[in-house]
Design a protein around this motif. Structure first.
Motif, PDB file in Angstrom:
ATOM      1  N   VAL A 271     128.241  60.672   8.683  1.00 39.91           N
ATOM      2  CA  VAL A 271     127.609  61.898   8.178  1.00 39.91           C
ATOM      3  C   VAL A 271     127.988  63.099   9.052  1.00 39.91           C
ATOM      4  O   VAL A 271     128.049  64.236   8.566  1.00 39.91           O
ATOM      5  N   CYS A 272     128.270  62.848  10.339  1.00 40.44           N
ATOM      6  CA  CYS A 272     128.714  63.929  11.222  1.00 40.44           C
ATOM      7  C   CYS A 272     130.130  63.735  11.751  1.00 40.44           C
ATOM      8  O   CYS A 272     130.743  64.685  12.220  1.00 40.44           O
ATOM      9  N   HIS A 273     130.641  62.516  11.696  1.00 45.31           N
ATOM     10  CA  HIS A 273     131.965  62.221  12.245  1.00 45.31           C
ATOM     11  C   HIS A 273     132.918  61.761  11.156  1.00 45.31           C
ATOM     12  O   HIS A 273     133.861  61.019  11.437  1.00 45.31           O
ATOM     13  N   VAL A 313     141.535  65.453  15.444  1.00 47.45           N
ATOM     14  CA  VAL A 313     140.831  64.492  16.296  1.00 47.45           C
ATOM     15  C   VAL A 313     139.359  64.849  16.462  1.00 47.45           C
ATOM     16  O   VAL A 313     138.551  64.018  16.860  1.00 47.45           O
ATOM     17  N   HIS A 314     139.009  66.099  16.173  1.00 43.42           N
ATOM     18  CA  HIS A 314     137.603  66.488  16.221  1.00 43.42           C
ATOM     19  C   HIS A 314     137.017  66.431  14.817  1.00 43.42           C
ATOM     20  O   HIS A 314     137.551  67.012  13.886  1.00 43.42           O
ATOM     21  N   GLY A 315     135.913  65.731  14.677  1.00 44.63           N
ATOM     22  CA  GLY A 315     135.193  65.772  13.405  1.00 44.63           C
ATOM     23  C   GLY A 315     135.394  64.569  12.521  1.00 44.63           C
ATOM     24  O   GLY A 315     134.457  64.122  11.869  1.00 44.63           O
ATOM     25  N   ASN A 316     136.610  64.014  12.474  1.00 48.79           N
ATOM     26  CA  ASN A 316     136.833  62.869  11.594  1.00 48.79           C
ATOM     27  C   ASN A 316     137.267  61.642  12.388  1.00 48.79           C
ATOM     28  O   ASN A 316     138.267  61.000  12.095  1.00 48.79           O
ATOM     29  N   MET A 321     139.524  56.037  12.847  1.00 52.86           N
ATOM     30  CA  MET A 321     139.244  54.631  13.160  1.00 52.86           C
ATOM     31  C   MET A 321     139.501  53.744  11.948  1.00 52.86           C
ATOM     32  O   MET A 321     140.074  52.649  12.059  1.00 52.86           O
ATOM     33  N   LYS A 322     139.116  54.232  10.780  1.00 56.35           N
ATOM     34  CA  LYS A 322     139.283  53.455   9.549  1.00 56.35           C
ATOM     35  C   LYS A 322     140.761  53.195   9.248  1.00 56.35           C
ATOM     36  O   LYS A 322     141.111  52.194   8.626  1.00 56.35           O
ATOM     37  N   ALA A 323     141.629  54.091   9.693  1.00 54.65           N
ATOM     38  CA  ALA A 323     143.070  53.921   9.462  1.00 54.65           C
ATOM     39  C   ALA A 323     143.716  52.974  10.460  1.00 54.65           C
ATOM     40  O   ALA A 323     144.865  52.569  10.282  1.00 54.65           O
ATOM     41  N   SER A 324     142.990  52.620  11.509  1.00 55.35           N
ATOM     42  CA  SER A 324     143.549  51.787  12.566  1.00 55.35           C
ATOM     43  C   SER A 324     143.612  50.321  12.158  1.00 55.35           C
ATOM     44  O   SER A 324     142.768  49.829  11.411  1.00 55.35           O
ATOM     45  N   LYS A 325     144.596  49.605  12.702  1.00 55.98           N
ATOM     46  CA  LYS A 325     144.718  48.171  12.421  1.00 55.98           C
ATOM     47  C   LYS A 325     143.496  47.410  12.917  1.00 55.98           C
ATOM     48  O   LYS A 325     143.081  46.419  12.313  1.00 55.98           O
ATOM     49  N   CYS A 326     142.940  47.848  14.032  1.00 60.65           N
ATOM     50  CA  CYS A 326     141.746  47.182  14.569  1.00 60.65           C
ATOM     51  C   CYS A 326     140.641  47.134  13.528  1.00 60.65           C
ATOM     52  O   CYS A 326     139.906  46.149  13.426  1.00 60.65           O
ATOM     53  N   PHE A 327     140.520  48.211  12.760  1.00 64.78           N
ATOM     54  CA  PHE A 327     139.481  48.279  11.740  1.00 64.78           C
ATOM     55  C   PHE A 327     139.885  47.494  10.500  1.00 64.78           C
ATOM     56  O   PHE A 327     139.111  46.702   9.961  1.00 64.78           O
ATOM     57  N   GLY A 330     139.873  43.522  10.656  1.00 67.70           N
ATOM     58  CA  GLY A 330     138.621  42.823  10.949  1.00 67.70           C
ATOM     59  C   GLY A 330     137.540  43.191   9.960  1.00 67.70           C
ATOM     60  O   GLY A 330     137.749  43.983   9.040  1.00 67.70           O
ATOM     61  N   VAL A 331     136.376  42.612  10.157  1.00 67.43           N
ATOM     62  CA  VAL A 331     135.263  42.861   9.235  1.00 67.43           C
ATOM     63  C   VAL A 331     133.997  43.277   9.984  1.00 67.43           C
ATOM     64  O   VAL A 331     132.946  43.450   9.374  1.00 67.43           O
ATOM     65  N   THR A 332     134.087  43.446  11.291  1.00 67.83           N
ATOM     66  CA  THR A 332     132.876  43.732  12.066  1.00 67.83           C
ATOM     67  C   THR A 332     132.929  45.046  12.843  1.00 67.83           C
ATOM     68  O   THR A 332     131.889  45.539  13.273  1.00 67.83           O
ATOM     69  N   LEU A 333     134.121  45.614  13.046  1.00 69.67           N
ATOM     70  CA  LEU A 333     134.237  46.800  13.893  1.00 69.67           C
ATOM     71  C   LEU A 333     133.496  47.984  13.298  1.00 69.67           C
ATOM     72  O   LEU A 333     133.711  48.363  12.146  1.00 69.67           O
ATOM     73  N   THR A 334     132.618  48.583  14.086  1.00 63.03           N
ATOM     74  CA  THR A 334     131.933  49.825  13.732  1.00 63.03           C
ATOM     75  C   THR A 334     131.969  50.741  14.955  1.00 63.03           C
ATOM     76  O   THR A 334     132.449  50.349  16.028  1.00 63.03           O
ATOM     77  N   CYS A 335     131.434  51.931  14.817  1.00 67.27           N
ATOM     78  CA  CYS A 335     131.358  52.855  15.954  1.00 67.27           C
ATOM     79  C   CYS A 335     130.560  52.230  17.099  1.00 67.27           C
ATOM     80  O   CYS A 335     130.886  52.397  18.278  1.00 67.27           O
ATOM     81  N   ASN A 336     129.492  51.494  16.745  1.00 67.56           N
ATOM     82  CA  ASN A 336     128.621  50.893  17.746  1.00 67.56           C
ATOM     83  C   ASN A 336     129.283  49.739  18.486  1.00 67.56           C
ATOM     84  O   ASN A 336     128.769  49.293  19.513  1.00 67.56           O
ATOM     85  N   SER A 337     130.407  49.250  17.982  1.00 64.14           N
ATOM     86  CA  SER A 337     131.115  48.189  18.697  1.00 64.14           C
ATOM     87  C   SER A 337     131.604  48.685  20.053  1.00 64.14           C
ATOM     88  O   SER A 337     131.724  47.908  21.004  1.00 64.14           O
ATOM     89  N   CYS A 338     131.900  49.975  20.133  1.00 63.61           N
ATOM     90  CA  CYS A 338     132.428  50.553  21.370  1.00 63.61           C
ATOM     91  C   CYS A 338     131.474  51.536  22.029  1.00 63.61           C
ATOM     92  O   CYS A 338     131.540  51.745  23.247  1.00 63.61           O
ATOM     93  N   HIS A 339     130.618  52.166  21.236  1.00 63.47           N
ATOM     94  CA  HIS A 339     129.747  53.214  21.768  1.00 63.47           C
ATOM     95  C   HIS A 339     128.296  52.750  21.819  1.00 63.47           C
ATOM     96  O   HIS A 339     127.754  52.270  20.815  1.00 63.47           O
TER      97      HIS A 339
END
Length: 434
Positions: A271-273, A313-316, A321-327, A330-339
């Motif tokens: 909603v903000c990122h 890099v600011h705002g989106n 992250m959604k475009a990354s292979k890591c995402f 897999g099926v579990t990676l979210t923002c909270n996985s790292c932050h």
């Protein structure tokens, strides 16, 4: 004549039947309504509104994060140091990073036009001068931005907010022209919309303006910062219940993101990122746990590396992250996985790198590359090579005496291989060993 009388009699008979039928129907409906349970009032809790999709738009539903401290002291004391919590505050000497000392408080647009940051009896001001004559004093009422990259300032004019022309740019430690503002001209009329506030405060009570984008707010009813209730929902009812029932261990009338699905967690941050997303419902009606697409036209992002170059890099961060292979793999990676949402971990590369290696085993053969072999304890810093700080096109400021704007460097959330950044990083290691 007999036929006419017969028709009149039949007509009257039909009318009587119709009237009686209507009376019976009304009586049935009345009894049904009386037997129905009383409907809920509009004063429902945030958690209930999340379920019913009713907008949360009443200031009195919120408790304020200080009320959370009585039961969640350690989390509260950690969270108030985070960039989220500090992203907006009432402006004051203690919340503004820039200097008001003589010789450090001026920004010259031209030899004739100067903005001076000044302390006055009635507050802190940005004061515009032309040829030494004061033209306009603008009060710094609200600070936006934690100060990690910079701070901008808002002024109340009646019930409307306007962004002031001068920003503090942390990287250089000086006052600068605000991002996107013209050079050589003092811009004083940029309004702050509800969508702007939605990502810098937890709630602002609108009082006038278009439903989707109000421009007037009740200055007494703003919850500064992205605090507890931004992710856990308005908590006045929760606080009241838990205070009256101290032995109740399960949180009532509160939202618990720990129980969210992956998509709910992503939407809560997006909603903000999530880049440029257009509202289809009023600001602050989205509540954590809702589906973002019910409230916004979501910014779609192609997942090719070439097209991610056009995403700032600011705002989106979510889109990158959604475009990354890591995402995608897999099926579990979210923002909270790292932050951690409750802790200020900014700049701690080792912590973030350790979260990388929970999924990536650095002892595997695919990690035995020429680049990796030159890095001792690679798990201590995956970040600088695979998520390098990149210049933002959205946040760039013009420093006094310079003609080219300076960009804020913000860490990219497109996790990938950056050959030039890797080479720069390894060259730095080699120089440090000499």
């Amino acid at each position: 004549m007999k036929i006419l009388l017969h028709r009149i009699t039949n007509t009257r008979h039909r009318r009587t039947i119709t009237v009686v039928g209507c009376l019976l129907l009304c009586g049935f409906l009345l009894i049904t309504c009386m037997n129905e349970p009383a409907k809920k009032t509009t004063n429902t809790s945030a958690a209930e509104r999340q379920t019913t999709n009713t907008p949360v738009n009443v200031y009195e539903d919120f408790a304020g994060s200080k009320k959370c401290a009585s039961c969640h002291k350690s989390i509260y004391e950690s969270h108030i140091k985070s960039a989220h919590f500090l992203t907006s505050l009432p402006a004051g000497v203690e919340t503004i990073k820039g200097s008001f000392a003589a010789g450090k408080n001026d920004y010259w647009y031209t030899p004739q036009i100067r903005l001076s940051m000044q302390k006055r009896d009635s507050g802190l001001y940005q004061v515009a001068y032309f040829k030494g004559e004061e033209k306009k004093a603008m009060r710094m009422d609200i600070t936006t931005g934690s100060g990690a990259k910079g701070q901008s300032f808002l002024e109340w004019r009646g019930n409307k907010l306007f962004q002031l022309p001068i920003t503090f740019f942390t990287a250089a430690g000086v006052w600068s022209n605000s991002p996107g503002y013209p050079a050589g001209k003092v811009m004083i009329d940029k309004p702050v919309t509800a969508r702007c506030l939605e990502c810098h405060v937890s709630f602002a009570q609108a009082i006038a303006g278009p439903p989707l984008e109000p421009l007037e707010f009740d200055k007494r009813k703003i919850l500064y910062g992205v605090d507890c209730e931004k992710c856990h929902g308005a908590a006045a009812k929760h606080v009241a219940f838990q205070t009256e029932n101290p032995n109740e261990k399960s949180g009532r009338f509160i939202i618990n993101p720990a129980k969210f699905s992956r998509q709910q967690l992503l939407d809560m941050c997006a909603v903000c990122h999530g880049g440029r997303i257009d509202k289809i419902k009023p600001s602050f009606s989205f509540v954590a746990g809702n589906e973002l697409s019910d409230f916004f036209v979501v910014d779609t992002l192609s997942t090719t590396a070439v097209e991610t170059e056009n995403v700032d890099v600011h705002g989106n961060q979510f889109g990158l992250m959604k475009a990354s292979k890591c995402f995608k793999n897999g099926v579990t990676l979210t923002c909270n996985s790292c932050h951690s949402p409750h802790t200020n971990e900014r700049g701690n590369k080792q912590i973030f790198s350790q979260r990388c290696v929970t999924c990536h085993n650095t002892s595997e053969a695919k990690f035995q590359t020429p680049s990796h072999s030159q890095i001792v304890s690679i798990e201590k810093n995956c970040i600088d090579c695979h998520m390098p700080a990149q210049p933002s096109r959205a946040i760039n400021v013009l420093l006094q005496g310079e003609e080219v704007p300076r960009a804020s460097l913000i860490r990219s959330h497109y996790v990938a291989i950056y050959p030039n950044e890797a080479k720069r990083f390894i060259d730095g290691i080699k120089r440090s060993r000499k």
